[in-house]
Write a protein that holds these residues in place. Sequence first.
Motif, PDB file in Angstrom:
ATOM      1  N   ASP A  23       0.857  -1.177   0.000  1.00  0.00           N
ATOM      2  CA  ASP A  23       0.000   0.000   0.000  1.00  0.00           C
ATOM      3  C   ASP A  23       0.901   1.237   0.000  1.00  0.00           C
ATOM      4  O   ASP A  23       2.078   1.126  -0.357  1.00  0.00           O
ATOM      5  N   SER A  24       0.389   2.360   0.435  1.00  0.00           N
ATOM      6  CA  SER A  24       1.197   3.581   0.410  1.00  0.00           C
ATOM      7  C   SER A  24       2.344   3.547   1.417  1.00  0.00           C
ATOM      8  O   SER A  24       3.273   4.338   1.321  1.00  0.00           O
ATOM      9  N   ARG A  25       2.320   2.628   2.401  1.00  0.00           N
ATOM     10  CA  ARG A  25       3.394   2.531   3.401  1.00  0.00           C
ATOM     11  C   ARG A  25       4.272   1.303   3.219  1.00  0.00           C
ATOM     12  O   ARG A  25       5.383   1.250   3.715  1.00  0.00           O
ATOM     13  N   ARG A  26       3.788   0.275   2.558  1.00  0.00           N
ATOM     14  CA  ARG A  26       4.523  -0.984   2.449  1.00  0.00           C
ATOM     15  C   ARG A  26       4.823  -1.322   0.991  1.00  0.00           C
ATOM     16  O   ARG A  26       3.953  -1.208   0.137  1.00  0.00           O
ATOM     17  N   LEU A  68      11.587  -5.829   2.077  1.00  0.00           N
ATOM     18  CA  LEU A  68      10.314  -5.253   2.483  1.00  0.00           C
ATOM     19  C   LEU A  68      10.612  -3.878   3.061  1.00  0.00           C
ATOM     20  O   LEU A  68      11.440  -3.738   3.962  1.00  0.00           O
ATOM     21  N   TYR A  69       9.954  -2.852   2.527  1.00  0.00           N
ATOM     22  CA  TYR A  69      10.121  -1.490   3.017  1.00  0.00           C
ATOM     23  C   TYR A  69       8.824  -1.060   3.682  1.00  0.00           C
ATOM     24  O   TYR A  69       7.749  -1.242   3.104  1.00  0.00           O
ATOM     25  N   ILE A  70       8.939  -0.496   4.886  1.00  0.00           N
ATOM     26  CA  ILE A  70       7.778   0.034   5.599  1.00  0.00           C
ATOM     27  C   ILE A  70       8.086   1.477   5.960  1.00  0.00           C
ATOM     28  O   ILE A  70       9.065   1.757   6.649  1.00  0.00           O
ATOM     29  N   ALA A  71       7.256   2.398   5.504  1.00  0.00           N
ATOM     30  CA  ALA A  71       7.420   3.809   5.833  1.00  0.00           C
ATOM     31  C   ALA A  71       6.545   4.131   7.030  1.00  0.00           C
ATOM     32  O   ALA A  71       5.419   3.652   7.130  1.00  0.00           O
ATOM     33  N   LYS A  72       7.061   4.915   7.942  1.00  0.00           N
ATOM     34  CA  LYS A  72       6.303   5.363   9.113  1.00  0.00           C
ATOM     35  C   LYS A  72       5.699   4.179   9.866  1.00  0.00           C
ATOM     36  O   LYS A  72       4.488   3.972   9.860  1.00  0.00           O
ATOM     37  N   VAL A  73       6.559   3.410  10.508  1.00  0.00           N
ATOM     38  CA  VAL A  73       6.126   2.225  11.249  1.00  0.00           C
ATOM     39  C   VAL A  73       5.085   2.609  12.295  1.00  0.00           C
ATOM     40  O   VAL A  73       5.220   3.608  12.989  1.00  0.00           O
TER      41      VAL A  73
END
Length: 104
Positions: free
Chosen positions: A19-22, A31-36
């Motif tokens: 999605d917009s964060r993952r 795997l990239y996660i923005a704003k955990v």
Amino acid sequence: PELSFAWIFNEYPSFVQEDSRRFVSQETGHLYIAKVEPSDVGNYSCVVTSRASRSPVLGSPTPLVLRTDGVMGEYEPKIEVQFPETLAAAKGSTVKLECFALGK
């Protein structure tokens, strides 16, 4: 690509939905996660599938925990780019370039 990558969150069949964060890089498998967020806490396992054999291989779980000390970690601000010097593409084909901003 001969390999495809996916990530399981906690247990099968709970796959991480992009999605917009993952984001799951099909180039590196990262795997990239923005704003955990607190809902991201848990165990993540990478699943690699060979297109030739279609048999998935499951990696061991990696826990994600939230720090309570407010420390953001060791990342200095930078742009992560791993493009080849030249990228050839056939006319009418789709090309996907991945660029990530890391850090505080």
